[in-house]
Design a protein around this motif. Structure first.
Motif, PDB file in Angstrom:
ATOM      1  N   ARG A 132       4.140   9.025   1.544  1.00 32.17           N
ATOM      2  CA  ARG A 132       4.099  10.143   2.496  1.00 32.17           C
ATOM      3  C   ARG A 132       3.416   9.769   3.800  1.00 32.17           C
ATOM      4  NH1 ARG A 132       0.713  13.815   0.258  1.00 32.17           N
ATOM      5  NH2 ARG A 132       0.098  12.331  -1.348  1.00 32.17           N
ATOM      6  N   GLY A 133       2.861   8.556   3.883  1.00 35.14           N
ATOM      7  CA  GLY A 133       2.217   8.084   5.104  1.00 35.14           C
ATOM      8  C   GLY A 133       0.914   8.780   5.429  1.00 35.14           C
ATOM      9  N   GLN A 134       0.265   9.352   4.424  1.00 38.57           N
ATOM     10  CA  GLN A 134      -1.012  10.024   4.657  1.00 38.57           C
ATOM     11  C   GLN A 134      -1.777  10.174   3.349  1.00 38.57           C
ATOM     12  OE1 GLN A 134      -2.141  13.397   3.847  1.00 38.57           O
ATOM     13  NE2 GLN A 134      -0.384  13.741   2.490  1.00 38.57           N
ATOM     14  N   GLY A 135      -3.094  10.117   3.448  1.00 34.03           N
ATOM     15  CA  GLY A 135      -3.949  10.303   2.281  1.00 34.03           C
ATOM     16  C   GLY A 135      -5.369   9.917   2.610  1.00 34.03           C
ATOM     17  N   LEU A 169      -9.864  -2.409   0.419  1.00 36.80           N
ATOM     18  CA  LEU A 169      -8.695  -1.541   0.318  1.00 36.80           C
ATOM     19  C   LEU A 169      -8.317  -0.961   1.674  1.00 36.80           C
ATOM     20  CD1 LEU A 169      -6.520  -0.135  -1.278  1.00 36.80           C
ATOM     21  CD2 LEU A 169      -8.222   1.557  -2.033  1.00 36.80           C
ATOM     22  N   SER A 170      -9.307  -0.727   2.526  1.00 36.56           N
ATOM     23  CA  SER A 170      -9.017  -0.157   3.847  1.00 36.56           C
ATOM     24  C   SER A 170      -8.092  -1.037   4.660  1.00 36.56           C
ATOM     25  CB  SER A 170     -10.325   0.076   4.612  1.00 36.56           C
ATOM     26  OG  SER A 170     -11.079   1.110   4.021  1.00 36.56           O
ATOM     27  N   TRP A 171      -8.212  -2.353   4.516  1.00 32.03           N
ATOM     28  CA  TRP A 171      -7.342  -3.259   5.260  1.00 32.03           C
ATOM     29  C   TRP A 171      -5.879  -3.056   4.866  1.00 32.03           C
ATOM     30  CZ3 TRP A 171      -8.557  -5.946   9.441  1.00 32.03           C
ATOM     31  CH2 TRP A 171      -9.902  -6.235   9.671  1.00 32.03           C
ATOM     32  N   GLU A 172      -5.627  -2.767   3.594  1.00 29.47           N
ATOM     33  CA  GLU A 172      -4.260  -2.538   3.141  1.00 29.47           C
ATOM     34  C   GLU A 172      -3.803  -1.103   3.391  1.00 29.47           C
ATOM     35  OE1 GLU A 172      -3.196  -4.099  -0.750  1.00 29.47           O
ATOM     36  OE2 GLU A 172      -5.144  -5.119  -0.861  1.00 29.47           O
ATOM     37  N   ALA A 173      -4.751  -0.164   3.302  1.00 29.73           N
ATOM     38  CA  ALA A 173      -4.381   1.250   3.305  1.00 29.73           C
ATOM     39  C   ALA A 173      -4.212   1.839   4.698  1.00 29.73           C
ATOM     40  CB  ALA A 173      -5.431   2.048   2.535  1.00 29.73           C
ATOM     41  N   ALA A 174      -5.113   1.515   5.605  1.00 32.55           N
ATOM     42  CA  ALA A 174      -5.111   2.173   6.918  1.00 32.55           C
ATOM     43  C   ALA A 174      -3.792   1.991   7.673  1.00 32.55           C
ATOM     44  CB  ALA A 174      -6.290   1.688   7.756  1.00 32.55           C
ATOM     45  N   PRO A 175      -3.183   0.798   7.685  1.00 33.00           N
ATOM     46  CA  PRO A 175      -1.902   0.668   8.394  1.00 33.00           C
ATOM     47  C   PRO A 175      -0.787   1.520   7.790  1.00 33.00           C
ATOM     48  CG  PRO A 175      -2.894  -1.493   8.020  1.00 33.00           C
ATOM     49  CD  PRO A 175      -3.665  -0.512   7.197  1.00 33.00           C
ATOM     50  N   VAL A 180      -9.620   5.075   3.643  1.00 37.38           N
ATOM     51  CA  VAL A 180     -10.514   4.852   2.510  1.00 37.38           C
ATOM     52  C   VAL A 180     -11.927   4.671   3.049  1.00 37.38           C
ATOM     53  CG1 VAL A 180     -10.953   3.494   0.437  1.00 37.38           C
ATOM     54  CG2 VAL A 180      -8.620   3.673   1.326  1.00 37.38           C
ATOM     55  N   ASN A 181     -12.850   5.467   2.554  1.00 35.79           N
ATOM     56  CA  ASN A 181     -14.249   5.385   2.969  1.00 35.79           C
ATOM     57  C   ASN A 181     -15.151   5.595   1.770  1.00 35.79           C
ATOM     58  OD1 ASN A 181     -14.162   5.262   6.083  1.00 35.79           O
ATOM     59  ND2 ASN A 181     -12.809   6.986   5.630  1.00 35.79           N
ATOM     60  N   ALA A 182     -16.422   5.331   1.960  1.00 32.59           N
ATOM     61  CA  ALA A 182     -17.396   5.503   0.886  1.00 32.59           C
ATOM     62  C   ALA A 182     -18.563   6.351   1.364  1.00 32.59           C
ATOM     63  CB  ALA A 182     -17.903   4.146   0.392  1.00 32.59           C
ATOM     64  N   ILE A 183     -19.227   6.981   0.427  1.00 32.74           N
ATOM     65  CA  ILE A 183     -20.495   7.662   0.673  1.00 32.74           C
ATOM     66  C   ILE A 183     -21.524   7.028  -0.247  1.00 32.74           C
ATOM     67  CG2 ILE A 183     -21.737   9.854   0.658  1.00 32.74           C
ATOM     68  CD1 ILE A 183     -19.060  11.281   0.932  1.00 32.74           C
ATOM     69  N   ALA A 184     -22.651   6.644   0.315  1.00 30.86           N
ATOM     70  CA  ALA A 184     -23.740   6.040  -0.463  1.00 30.86           C
ATOM     71  C   ALA A 184     -24.940   6.979  -0.423  1.00 30.86           C
ATOM     72  CB  ALA A 184     -24.100   4.666   0.092  1.00 30.86           C
ATOM     73  N   PRO A 185     -24.958   7.994  -1.301  1.00 28.26           N
ATOM     74  CA  PRO A 185     -26.048   8.967  -1.242  1.00 28.26           C
ATOM     75  C   PRO A 185     -27.389   8.337  -1.603  1.00 28.26           C
ATOM     76  CG  PRO A 185     -24.205   9.776  -2.567  1.00 28.26           C
ATOM     77  CD  PRO A 185     -23.984   8.319  -2.343  1.00 28.26           C
TER      78      PRO A 185
END
Length: 248
Positions: A132-135, A169-175, A180-185
């Motif tokens: 779908r080109g988004q997520g 994963l961001s390198w593959e996913a963003a294009p 893809v991001n992370a939260i480090a509480p």
């Protein structure tokens, strides 16, 4: 309504950070599917709260370390709700003890829930997002993945691995339109931190610049930033709401 019409899947959604995020996402317009591990009572309560906000809710007991079970849950969500728009990879556990005392089984269980589980849950939702080109995928790491901690070597290692997974994963996913991001509480008032020795807990609080533990709702607010339209320029980032425990 920043998430109007979105489908969010949340692991570990019956309590703590996962529950707070499920409720916030629902308030912002998302339908919520969440999993938990043998926590049906609290899950039923959370699902009822989501439905009271006018959103659909679905939950299952799923061990995210069981790859087939995780994939089956994603398939159930797609069948009942539609393809997942937002994955909030949150399920976690911990065993606290000195490094030399961990058994292989304990190490494997901690890494399997955190790193392996998050890896394959992301893999399960990824193809439909790409189609779908988004997520949006948000992985919950920890400040211990940034700085380490005593009596938490496997947990710290797994959380550091999640940060690395997020970046790779961001390198593959963003294009392909998937962020893809992370939260480090930092230290948050949850069931995990409730098991801390009271003296250790107070010493931790005393060392924090803000002088308190955070709340699940404060982490949920960070998740909403990453999941919503204002988070579009975050890619491979690790946001760390931690009360000053880690400054970088």
């Amino acid at each position: 309504m920043q998430l109007e019409g979105k489908i969010a899947l949340i692991t570990g959604g019956s309590r703590g950070i996962g529950r707070a995020t499920a409720l916030l996402f629902a308030r912002e317009g998302a339908d919520i599917a969440f999993c938990h591990l043998n926590d049906d009572g609290r899950a039923d309560v959370a699902a009822a709260e989501i439905r009271s906000l006018g959103r659909r809710a679905l939950h299952r007991s799923v061990n995210v370390a069981d790859i087939a079970a995780g994939k089956a849950f994603v398939a159930d969500v797609a069948r009942d709700f539609g393809p997942v728009d937002i994955l909030f990879n949150n399920a976690g556990m911990n065993i606290r003890k000195p490094f030399v005392d961990y058994t292989e089984a304990e190490f494997d269980s901690i890494v399997a829930v955190h790193l392996k589980g998050m890896f394959f849950m992301a893999q399960a939702v990824f193809p439909a997002m790409v189609a779908r080109g988004q997520g949006c995928i948000i992985n919950i790491a920890s400040q211990r993945g940034l700085k380490g901690a005593p009596n938490a070597a496997p947990y710290s290692a797994a959380k550091a691995g999640i940060i690395g997974l997020t970046r790779a994963l961001s390198w593959e996913a963003a294009p392909r339109g998937v962020r893809v991001n992370a939260i480090a509480p930092g230290p948050i008032t949850t069931d995990l931190t409730a098991t801390m020795d009271p003296a250790d807990r107070q010493a931790f609080i005393d060392a924090l610049p803000v002088g308190r533990f955070g709340t699940p709702e404060e982490i949920a607010a960070t998740a909403l930033l990453l999941a919503g339209p204002q988070g579009g320029f975050y890619v491979g980032a690790t946001l760390s709401p931690n009360g000053g425990d880690v400054m970088y």
